[in-house]
Design a protein around this motif. Structure first.
Motif, PDB file in Angstrom:
ATOM      1  N   ARG A 162     -51.874  25.852  46.132  1.00 38.43           N
ATOM      2  CA  ARG A 162     -50.982  24.776  45.256  1.00 38.43           C
ATOM      3  C   ARG A 162     -49.740  24.362  46.044  1.00 38.43           C
ATOM      4  N   GLN A 163     -49.220  24.844  47.124  1.00 32.87           N
ATOM      5  CA  GLN A 163     -48.373  24.108  47.956  1.00 32.87           C
ATOM      6  C   GLN A 163     -48.972  22.918  48.568  1.00 32.87           C
ATOM      7  N   ALA A 164     -50.038  23.152  49.166  1.00 30.03           N
ATOM      8  CA  ALA A 164     -50.645  22.185  49.843  1.00 30.03           C
ATOM      9  C   ALA A 164     -51.153  20.991  49.154  1.00 30.03           C
ATOM     10  N   GLN A 165     -51.472  21.420  47.845  1.00 27.36           N
ATOM     11  CA  GLN A 165     -51.773  20.140  46.869  1.00 27.36           C
ATOM     12  C   GLN A 165     -50.586  19.319  46.470  1.00 27.36           C
ATOM     13  N   ARG A 166     -49.254  20.148  46.206  1.00 24.19           N
ATOM     14  CA  ARG A 166     -47.999  19.283  46.058  1.00 24.19           C
ATOM     15  C   ARG A 166     -47.906  18.503  47.153  1.00 24.19           C
ATOM     16  N   GLU A 167     -47.865  18.993  48.405  1.00 19.30           N
ATOM     17  CA  GLU A 167     -47.565  18.298  49.603  1.00 19.30           C
ATOM     18  C   GLU A 167     -48.623  17.130  49.735  1.00 19.30           C
ATOM     19  N   GLY A 168     -49.804  17.337  49.378  1.00 17.12           N
ATOM     20  CA  GLY A 168     -50.664  16.220  49.673  1.00 17.12           C
ATOM     21  C   GLY A 168     -50.609  14.908  48.753  1.00 17.12           C
ATOM     22  N   THR A 169     -50.005  15.569  47.539  1.00 17.61           N
ATOM     23  CA  THR A 169     -49.736  14.532  46.545  1.00 17.61           C
ATOM     24  C   THR A 169     -48.491  13.780  46.383  1.00 17.61           C
ATOM     25  N   ALA A 170     -47.596  14.145  47.318  1.00 17.31           N
ATOM     26  CA  ALA A 170     -46.216  13.569  47.753  1.00 17.31           C
ATOM     27  C   ALA A 170     -46.302  12.357  48.245  1.00 17.31           C
ATOM     28  N   THR A 171     -45.404  11.237  47.759  1.00 14.34           N
ATOM     29  CA  THR A 171     -45.545   9.977  48.544  1.00 14.34           C
ATOM     30  C   THR A 171     -44.290   9.690  49.322  1.00 14.34           C
ATOM     31  N   TYR A 172     -44.427   9.066  50.203  1.00 18.66           N
ATOM     32  CA  TYR A 172     -43.188   8.977  51.127  1.00 18.66           C
ATOM     33  C   TYR A 172     -42.469   7.367  50.924  1.00 18.66           C
ATOM     34  N   THR A 173     -41.570   7.345  50.742  1.00 17.88           N
ATOM     35  CA  THR A 173     -40.690   6.241  50.469  1.00 17.88           C
ATOM     36  C   THR A 173     -39.833   6.218  51.720  1.00 17.88           C
ATOM     37  N   PRO A 174     -39.915   4.926  52.526  1.00 19.87           N
ATOM     38  CA  PRO A 174     -38.950   4.846  53.454  1.00 19.87           C
ATOM     39  C   PRO A 174     -37.692   4.600  53.013  1.00 19.87           C
ATOM     40  N   PRO A 175     -36.759   4.795  53.930  1.00 17.05           N
ATOM     41  CA  PRO A 175     -35.184   4.554  53.336  1.00 17.05           C
ATOM     42  C   PRO A 175     -34.806   3.133  53.677  1.00 17.05           C
ATOM     43  N   VAL A 176     -33.960   2.689  52.520  1.00 17.51           N
ATOM     44  CA  VAL A 176     -33.658   1.219  52.646  1.00 17.51           C
ATOM     45  C   VAL A 176     -32.612   1.054  54.198  1.00 17.51           C
ATOM     46  N   LYS A 177     -32.974   0.208  54.684  1.00 12.17           N
ATOM     47  CA  LYS A 177     -32.023   0.046  55.843  1.00 12.17           C
ATOM     48  C   LYS A 177     -30.660  -0.528  55.298  1.00 12.17           C
ATOM     49  N   ASP A 178     -29.513  -0.092  55.742  1.00 16.04           N
ATOM     50  CA  ASP A 178     -28.015  -0.798  55.410  1.00 16.04           C
ATOM     51  C   ASP A 178     -27.960  -1.719  56.426  1.00 16.04           C
ATOM     52  N   GLU A 179     -26.722  -2.467  56.235  1.00 13.93           N
ATOM     53  CA  GLU A 179     -26.310  -3.417  57.265  1.00 13.93           C
ATOM     54  C   GLU A 179     -26.217  -2.883  58.600  1.00 13.93           C
ATOM     55  N   THR A 180     -25.824  -1.736  58.824  1.00 14.10           N
ATOM     56  CA  THR A 180     -25.540  -1.242  60.231  1.00 14.10           C
ATOM     57  C   THR A 180     -26.715  -1.023  60.846  1.00 14.10           C
ATOM     58  N   GLU A 181     -27.838  -0.371  60.193  1.00  9.64           N
ATOM     59  CA  GLU A 181     -29.237  -0.289  60.747  1.00  9.64           C
ATOM     60  C   GLU A 181     -29.708  -1.741  61.023  1.00  9.64           C
ATOM     61  N   ALA A 182     -29.705  -2.745  60.020  1.00  7.74           N
ATOM     62  CA  ALA A 182     -30.060  -4.224  60.309  1.00  7.74           C
ATOM     63  C   ALA A 182     -29.542  -4.599  61.565  1.00  7.74           C
ATOM     64  N   ALA A 183     -28.345  -4.264  61.968  1.00  6.47           N
ATOM     65  CA  ALA A 183     -27.794  -4.958  63.122  1.00  6.47           C
ATOM     66  C   ALA A 183     -28.561  -4.154  64.386  1.00  6.47           C
ATOM     67  N   ASP A 184     -29.146  -3.020  64.247  1.00  7.65           N
ATOM     68  CA  ASP A 184     -30.000  -2.657  65.437  1.00  7.65           C
ATOM     69  C   ASP A 184     -31.273  -3.380  65.592  1.00  7.65           C
ATOM     70  N   VAL A 185     -31.858  -3.809  64.252  1.00 10.27           N
ATOM     71  CA  VAL A 185     -33.162  -4.552  64.241  1.00 10.27           C
ATOM     72  C   VAL A 185     -33.162  -6.001  64.534  1.00 10.27           C
ATOM     73  N   PHE A 186     -32.110  -6.628  63.903  1.00 14.74           N
ATOM     74  CA  PHE A 186     -32.048  -8.243  64.141  1.00 14.74           C
ATOM     75  C   PHE A 186     -30.741  -8.570  65.058  1.00 14.74           C
ATOM     76  N   ASN A 187     -30.698  -9.955  65.499  1.00 15.28           N
ATOM     77  CA  ASN A 187     -29.524 -10.355  66.477  1.00 15.28           C
ATOM     78  C   ASN A 187     -29.435 -11.882  66.100  1.00 15.28           C
ATOM     79  N   CYS A 188     -28.403 -12.221  66.768  1.00 12.49           N
ATOM     80  CA  CYS A 188     -28.125 -13.590  66.643  1.00 12.49           C
ATOM     81  C   CYS A 188     -28.374 -14.429  68.148  1.00 12.49           C
ATOM     82  N   SER A 189     -29.174 -14.012  68.703  1.00 13.80           N
ATOM     83  CA  SER A 189     -29.259 -14.564  70.093  1.00 13.80           C
ATOM     84  C   SER A 189     -30.139 -15.810  69.858  1.00 13.80           C
ATOM     85  N   ALA A 190     -30.789 -16.235  68.750  1.00 16.61           N
ATOM     86  CA  ALA A 190     -31.327 -17.578  68.335  1.00 16.61           C
ATOM     87  C   ALA A 190     -31.153 -17.727  66.812  1.00 16.61           C
TER      88      ALA A 190
END
Length: 229
Positions: A162-190
């Motif tokens: 039953r535990q395996a079934q619960r884990e198997g049906t769970a869905t992963y929702t990625p975290p929403v990036k905040d502005e601080t995290e966005a700075a690590d992904v995007f830049n102003c080089s262009a």
């Protein structure tokens, strides 16, 4: 103080022993499986009772229904005597049950309707009864070996499944990036045009952090409206 503690211990220990070995009489009004019943005292108090030192197949296991029928034939509608050993976490009285001269717990083992519950075993004579039932292939011991899983192992396997079934049906929702995290992904080089943006998040970053006002043609604060509408 030590004398008071010693006196209290002398009083308390016999009281605990008597509470655990309490004897009760009641009439069986329900049989739930091969090792659990409900009985009614003369004072109309209902007791849930778990037969101590034995474990019978669960209802969904092979021989589970037969074990319940065996217990029912021994006690249902009859007066029984309980020697209470404990109270379990479900509030049930854990007891040796006697109907007349019959030791019901032992009889369930003897007929091949129960395993000896080794984790809670006090009366080692039950092991001999189990060995005799197994040698004679009585009750559950007549089943193929693959179907003779001890109930404590069956319950664990069922919990794991039953535990395996619960884990198997769970869905992963990625975290929403905040502005601080966005700075690590995007830049102003262009400074990019909208068609070069990978997402609305990048467009907003370019507008708010890089001053790329060309991507907000109508000056409404929403960049690249095809992406961010």
């Amino acid at each position: 103080m030590k004398r008071l503690i010693a006196t209290a211990a002398l009083i308390l220990v016999p009281w605990l022993a008597s509470a655990q070995n309490q004897t009760l009489e009641c009439r069986v009004v329900g049989v739930h499986d091969g090792d659990t019943l409900t009985c009614l005292t003369a004072q109309k108090k209902q007791l849930k009772v778990r037969l101590g030192e034995i474990d019978t197949p669960e209802t969904k296991q092979p021989y589970g229904t037969r074990a319940q029928q065996s217990l029912s034939a021994l006690v249902f509608g009859k007066d029984v005597r309980l020697t209470v050993q404990d109270t379990d976490r479900y509030g049930r009285k854990v007891a040796r049950v006697y109907q007349g001269k019959t030791d019901v717990n032992a009889e369930q083992v003897k007929s091949g309707s129960a395993w000896v519950y080794r984790q809670y075993l006090k009366d080692k004579s039950l092991l001999n009864l189990e060995a005799e039932a197994k040698a004679a292939k009585r009750g559950l011991w007549a089943l193929p070996e693959a179907e003779r899983m001890p109930p404590w192992e069956w319950r664990k396997a069922d919990r794991d499944k039953r535990q395996a079934q619960r884990e198997g049906t769970a869905t992963y929702t990625p975290p929403v990036k905040d502005e601080t995290e966005a700075a690590d992904v995007f830049n102003c080089s262009a400074l990019k045009a909208c068609k070069a943006m990978s997402s609305c998040a990048e467009a907003k970053y370019q507008l708010q952090h890089c001053g790329n006002t060309k991507i907000d043609g109508n000056r409404d604060g929403i960049p690249c409206e095809a992406l961010c509408r």
